[in-house]
Write a protein that holds these residues in place. Structure first.
Motif, PDB file in Angstrom:
ATOM      1  N   GLN A 124      41.077  38.895  43.099  1.00 42.19           N
ATOM      2  CA  GLN A 124      42.473  39.581  43.387  1.00 42.19           C
ATOM      3  C   GLN A 124      42.271  41.097  43.607  1.00 42.19           C
ATOM      4  O   GLN A 124      43.436  41.777  43.282  1.00 42.19           O
ATOM      5  CB  GLN A 124      43.529  39.125  42.580  1.00 42.19           C
ATOM      6  CG  GLN A 124      43.704  37.607  42.492  1.00 42.19           C
ATOM      7  CD  GLN A 124      43.729  36.885  43.690  1.00 42.19           C
ATOM      8  OE1 GLN A 124      42.926  36.333  44.124  1.00 42.19           O
ATOM      9  NE2 GLN A 124      45.056  36.853  44.126  1.00 42.19           N
ATOM     10  N   GLY A 125      41.336  41.783  44.041  1.00 41.53           N
ATOM     11  CA  GLY A 125      41.149  43.155  44.121  1.00 41.53           C
ATOM     12  C   GLY A 125      40.990  44.089  42.878  1.00 41.53           C
ATOM     13  O   GLY A 125      40.978  44.989  42.703  1.00 41.53           O
ATOM     14  N   CYS A 126      40.397  43.156  41.844  1.00 45.35           N
ATOM     15  CA  CYS A 126      40.467  43.432  40.417  1.00 45.35           C
ATOM     16  C   CYS A 126      39.072  43.486  39.789  1.00 45.35           C
ATOM     17  O   CYS A 126      38.580  41.996  39.275  1.00 45.35           O
ATOM     18  CB  CYS A 126      41.473  42.980  39.388  1.00 45.35           C
ATOM     19  SG  CYS A 126      41.567  43.730  37.907  1.00 45.35           S
ATOM     20  N   PRO A 127      38.123  44.535  39.865  1.00 48.60           N
ATOM     21  CA  PRO A 127      36.822  44.025  39.325  1.00 48.60           C
ATOM     22  C   PRO A 127      36.471  44.083  37.971  1.00 48.60           C
ATOM     23  O   PRO A 127      37.515  44.583  37.107  1.00 48.60           O
ATOM     24  CB  PRO A 127      36.045  45.324  39.870  1.00 48.60           C
ATOM     25  CG  PRO A 127      37.010  46.471  40.098  1.00 48.60           C
ATOM     26  CD  PRO A 127      38.340  45.849  40.332  1.00 48.60           C
ATOM     27  N   TYR A 128      35.684  43.265  37.451  1.00 50.16           N
ATOM     28  CA  TYR A 128      35.148  43.209  36.096  1.00 50.16           C
ATOM     29  C   TYR A 128      34.914  44.732  35.556  1.00 50.16           C
ATOM     30  O   TYR A 128      34.167  45.289  36.362  1.00 50.16           O
ATOM     31  CB  TYR A 128      34.062  42.186  35.856  1.00 50.16           C
ATOM     32  CG  TYR A 128      33.568  42.093  34.478  1.00 50.16           C
ATOM     33  CD1 TYR A 128      34.283  41.393  33.310  1.00 50.16           C
ATOM     34  CD2 TYR A 128      32.686  42.882  34.059  1.00 50.16           C
ATOM     35  CE1 TYR A 128      33.821  41.585  32.107  1.00 50.16           C
ATOM     36  CE2 TYR A 128      32.300  43.133  32.717  1.00 50.16           C
ATOM     37  CZ  TYR A 128      32.695  42.219  31.841  1.00 50.16           C
ATOM     38  OH  TYR A 128      32.373  42.175  30.567  1.00 50.16           O
ATOM     39  N   PRO A 129      35.139  45.112  34.402  1.00 54.10           N
ATOM     40  CA  PRO A 129      35.819  44.666  33.386  1.00 54.10           C
ATOM     41  C   PRO A 129      37.410  45.131  33.409  1.00 54.10           C
ATOM     42  O   PRO A 129      37.777  45.506  32.084  1.00 54.10           O
ATOM     43  CB  PRO A 129      35.252  45.134  32.176  1.00 54.10           C
ATOM     44  CG  PRO A 129      34.833  46.379  32.668  1.00 54.10           C
ATOM     45  CD  PRO A 129      34.665  46.395  34.002  1.00 54.10           C
ATOM     46  N   TYR A 130      38.243  45.198  34.262  1.00 58.68           N
ATOM     47  CA  TYR A 130      39.363  45.688  34.396  1.00 58.68           C
ATOM     48  C   TYR A 130      40.648  44.753  34.186  1.00 58.68           C
ATOM     49  O   TYR A 130      40.462  43.528  34.255  1.00 58.68           O
ATOM     50  CB  TYR A 130      39.863  46.371  35.815  1.00 58.68           C
ATOM     51  CG  TYR A 130      39.048  47.709  36.093  1.00 58.68           C
ATOM     52  CD1 TYR A 130      39.406  48.918  35.681  1.00 58.68           C
ATOM     53  CD2 TYR A 130      37.600  47.697  36.526  1.00 58.68           C
ATOM     54  CE1 TYR A 130      38.906  50.016  35.867  1.00 58.68           C
ATOM     55  CE2 TYR A 130      37.127  48.870  36.753  1.00 58.68           C
ATOM     56  CZ  TYR A 130      37.676  50.179  36.447  1.00 58.68           C
ATOM     57  OH  TYR A 130      36.803  51.372  36.465  1.00 58.68           O
ATOM     58  N   VAL A 131      41.669  45.393  33.744  1.00 51.28           N
ATOM     59  CA  VAL A 131      43.161  44.740  33.754  1.00 51.28           C
ATOM     60  C   VAL A 131      43.737  45.319  34.898  1.00 51.28           C
ATOM     61  O   VAL A 131      44.065  46.567  34.699  1.00 51.28           O
ATOM     62  CB  VAL A 131      43.540  44.752  32.179  1.00 51.28           C
ATOM     63  CG1 VAL A 131      45.055  44.141  32.127  1.00 51.28           C
ATOM     64  CG2 VAL A 131      42.727  44.212  31.256  1.00 51.28           C
ATOM     65  N   CYS A 132      44.316  44.532  35.594  1.00 48.99           N
ATOM     66  CA  CYS A 132      44.991  45.058  36.788  1.00 48.99           C
ATOM     67  C   CYS A 132      46.556  44.853  37.044  1.00 48.99           C
ATOM     68  O   CYS A 132      46.919  43.648  36.459  1.00 48.99           O
ATOM     69  CB  CYS A 132      44.204  44.720  38.099  1.00 48.99           C
ATOM     70  SG  CYS A 132      42.901  45.373  38.319  1.00 48.99           S
TER      71      CYS A 132
END
Length: 112
Positions: free
Chosen positions: A23-31
């Protein structure tokens, strides 16, 4: 807090180190997404990745979609009305109008 949990829709979103962004959110982020449509379109408005001991401020707004791509870390979402919600690893949620998120804290704990 149980009412907030009931208002959330939590579904799995698996992500591994080598996978493409979810969903446009790369690891290791919280988007964060402005709403469910933005989450589905994969257009986050902000991304967080640092484990912190205190909450980081988030611009308060209703309808937030939140995606946690981290494999082993939970995310605490502070509610403007008080209390917080814990989002497990590799999960997402969209908040109803009644709930406004105004803070995020990523914890190295793997369970809520």
């Amino acid at each position: 807090m149980s009412a907030a949990v009931a208002a959330m829709s939590v579904t799995g979103a698996s992500t591994a180190h080598a996978e493409s962004p979810t969903q446009g959110c790369p690891y290791p982020y919280v988007c964060f997404y402005v709403d469910n449509n933005a989450l589905l379109a994969g257009t986050p408005i902000s991304k967080y990745k640092d484990v912190t001991s205190a909450y980081q401020a988030v611009t308060p707004r209703p309808h937030y979609g939140v995606l946690n791509t981290r494999n082993d870390d939970v995310v605490y979402l502070r509610l403007q009305s008080g209390g917080s919600i814990c989002l497990p690893p590799n999960n997402q949620t969209v908040f109803a109008n009644a709930y406004v998120v105004n803070g995020i804290k990523i914890s190295s704990s793997s369970t809520c």
